[in-house]
Design a protein around this motif. Sequence first.
Motif, PDB file in Angstrom:
ATOM      1  N   GLY A  83       6.043  38.760  85.303  1.00 42.99           N
ATOM      2  CA  GLY A  83       5.971  37.775  84.237  1.00 42.99           C
ATOM      3  C   GLY A  83       4.762  37.855  83.330  1.00 42.99           C
ATOM      4  N   ASP A  84       4.899  37.256  82.138  1.00 49.00           N
ATOM      5  CA  ASP A  84       3.923  37.258  81.049  1.00 49.00           C
ATOM      6  C   ASP A  84       3.730  38.679  80.521  1.00 49.00           C
ATOM      7  OD1 ASP A  84       3.735  34.548  81.177  1.00 49.00           O
ATOM      8  OD2 ASP A  84       1.638  34.479  81.791  1.00 49.00           O
ATOM      9  N   GLY A 124      -2.197  38.619  88.458  1.00 55.52           N
ATOM     10  CA  GLY A 124      -2.034  38.267  87.052  1.00 55.52           C
ATOM     11  C   GLY A 124      -3.179  38.733  86.195  1.00 55.52           C
ATOM     12  N   ASP A 126       0.865  39.734  83.860  1.00 48.51           N
ATOM     13  CA  ASP A 126       0.148  39.124  82.741  1.00 48.51           C
ATOM     14  C   ASP A 126      -0.504  40.190  81.868  1.00 48.51           C
ATOM     15  OD1 ASP A 126      -0.319  35.861  83.545  1.00 48.51           O
ATOM     16  OD2 ASP A 126       0.324  37.236  85.106  1.00 48.51           O
ATOM     17  N   HIS A 138       6.508  34.509  89.141  1.00 47.53           N
ATOM     18  CA  HIS A 138       5.321  34.395  88.288  1.00 47.53           C
ATOM     19  C   HIS A 138       4.234  33.498  88.879  1.00 47.53           C
ATOM     20  CE1 HIS A 138       2.968  34.904  84.744  1.00 47.53           C
ATOM     21  NE2 HIS A 138       2.910  33.592  84.512  1.00 47.53           N
ATOM     22  N   GLY A 175       7.626  34.841  82.735  1.00 46.41           N
ATOM     23  CA  GLY A 175       6.505  33.947  82.977  1.00 46.41           C
ATOM     24  C   GLY A 175       6.513  32.822  81.966  1.00 46.41           C
ATOM     25  N   ASN A 176       5.485  31.995  81.990  1.00 49.92           N
ATOM     26  CA  ASN A 176       5.438  30.869  81.062  1.00 49.92           C
ATOM     27  C   ASN A 176       5.319  31.311  79.600  1.00 49.92           C
ATOM     28  OD1 ASN A 176       2.795  31.558  82.336  1.00 49.92           O
ATOM     29  ND2 ASN A 176       1.979  30.227  80.730  1.00 49.92           N
ATOM     30  N   HIS A 188       0.342  35.009  86.855  1.00 48.30           N
ATOM     31  CA  HIS A 188      -0.052  33.697  86.338  1.00 48.30           C
ATOM     32  C   HIS A 188      -1.554  33.447  86.409  1.00 48.30           C
ATOM     33  CE1 HIS A 188       1.034  29.961  84.596  1.00 48.30           C
ATOM     34  NE2 HIS A 188       0.882  29.203  85.673  1.00 48.30           N
ATOM     35  N   SER A 202      10.325  31.417  88.014  1.00 48.15           N
ATOM     36  CA  SER A 202       9.501  30.226  88.211  1.00 48.15           C
ATOM     37  C   SER A 202       9.774  29.147  87.170  1.00 48.15           C
ATOM     38  CB  SER A 202       8.011  30.595  88.162  1.00 48.15           C
ATOM     39  OG  SER A 202       7.642  31.434  89.226  1.00 48.15           O
TER      40      SER A 202
END
Length: 460
Positions: free
Chosen positions: A195-196, A375, A169, A312, A228-229, A349, A278
């Motif tokens: 991720g992110d 994260g 993140d 993530h 990630g999201n 996350h 994820s």
Amino acid sequence: MAAPSPLPRFLILLLAVTSSAFAAAAATGAPVVGEDYVRPPPARCHRKALLSLFPWSKKEESAASSDPQQVHISLAGEKHMRITWVTNDNSVPSVVDYGTKESTYTMKSQGESTSYSYLLYSSGKIHHVVIGPLEDNTIYYYRCGGQGPEFQFKTPPSQFPLSLAVVGDLGQTSWTTSTLNHIKQCEHDMLLLPGDLSYADYMQHLWDSFGTLVEPLASNRPWMVTEGNHEKEHIPFFESGFQSYNARWKMPYEESGSRSNLYYSFEVAGAHIIMLGSYTDYDDSSDQYAWLKADLAKVDRKRTPWLIVLLHVPWYNSNWAHQGEGDSMMASMEPLLYAAHVDMVIAGHVHAYERAERVYNSRPDPCGAVHITIGDGGNREGLARRYRNPKPAWSVFREASFGHGELKIVNSTHAHWTWHRNDDEEPVRTDDVWINSLAGSGCIQEGSRDRESRKILMSP
């Protein structure tokens, strides 16, 4: 059918960004400190200060449109490296000149290029060139596109010790820059990011500024990432998901037998590392599940005694933020990881740090994986300060602070994990633990339990 006008697209973009912001605020919750540590106000740290630490990566502000931008590298199969960069000039060839002596290029590779459009944004020419075979633990000098500045990187070792920097993140704040400065100070062979990345969130120019921000580190050591999201950027009826992520951060998924850039595996020194997605299907009828099962079944713990997974959304999380979001993926895939004797599962996350002891099925288990949530690289959404109390039996250490992790795998049986709080000019080592590989434990042995584990991985 005529193309949609820019105005409706803009309104959809505004709605998507606003929804993302409200969701992030709701997930973070009120600023209540969950543990005793209280974070002091941040010190300012700027990109120029970071660039000054990397003289080989400095470029003039008035660089030509044909010069490489946003250079980063990643592993691309055994003894190969992928060089990725962007140019504003579409006539620049996708070639890399390289060699083991400064300003002396004895080898050359040609690759491919891509570009994409997203709403009113059009990317530059994104180049991907795979070079190699390369010698282990060796410094290479390289030039992208036949001109521009010279860069350098060091290939990872072929045997232990292996040093990995870990951050999740990341984003683009002053805390991000401070985290990157701290990572630069540690000796590492590669960086892992669950991720992110950019927190562009539909605003595509922020992918460009992120690429520029991380270039000093990412052009010098391989960065291995998963989504990630904040990489989704999906707008129904207008834009499909993961366009920028897939175009800019191409990982070695094909080399690992995966059909998607959103999940893959690779090996380095004596570690087999799996990057899971994820935000793509993961139930037992999905392509990712079938791929993971086949990938785990092929792992040879004599050749790669360490087995590490990154994803993530954390499966074990005692923070109120994103509570329970990993439950369905855990229910599907945790039995596979347990059967394969995975050593560590590292997630992002949640914008805080937490380390669990070896755990399986929500209970401490000496043959389960060590779960770590990290994260907290420096994102703009702030820290997740609320923890659930009492602390779960499996939770060992937790703190709402920005920082990064370092994993030094010393040999086939022992690794040293540290987490470094990001408060001062120097990183503060706050969590410190030695981890023993399951490959050297009684969990992996020729017996009924291990035969049952292999059945799970080998079953149709």
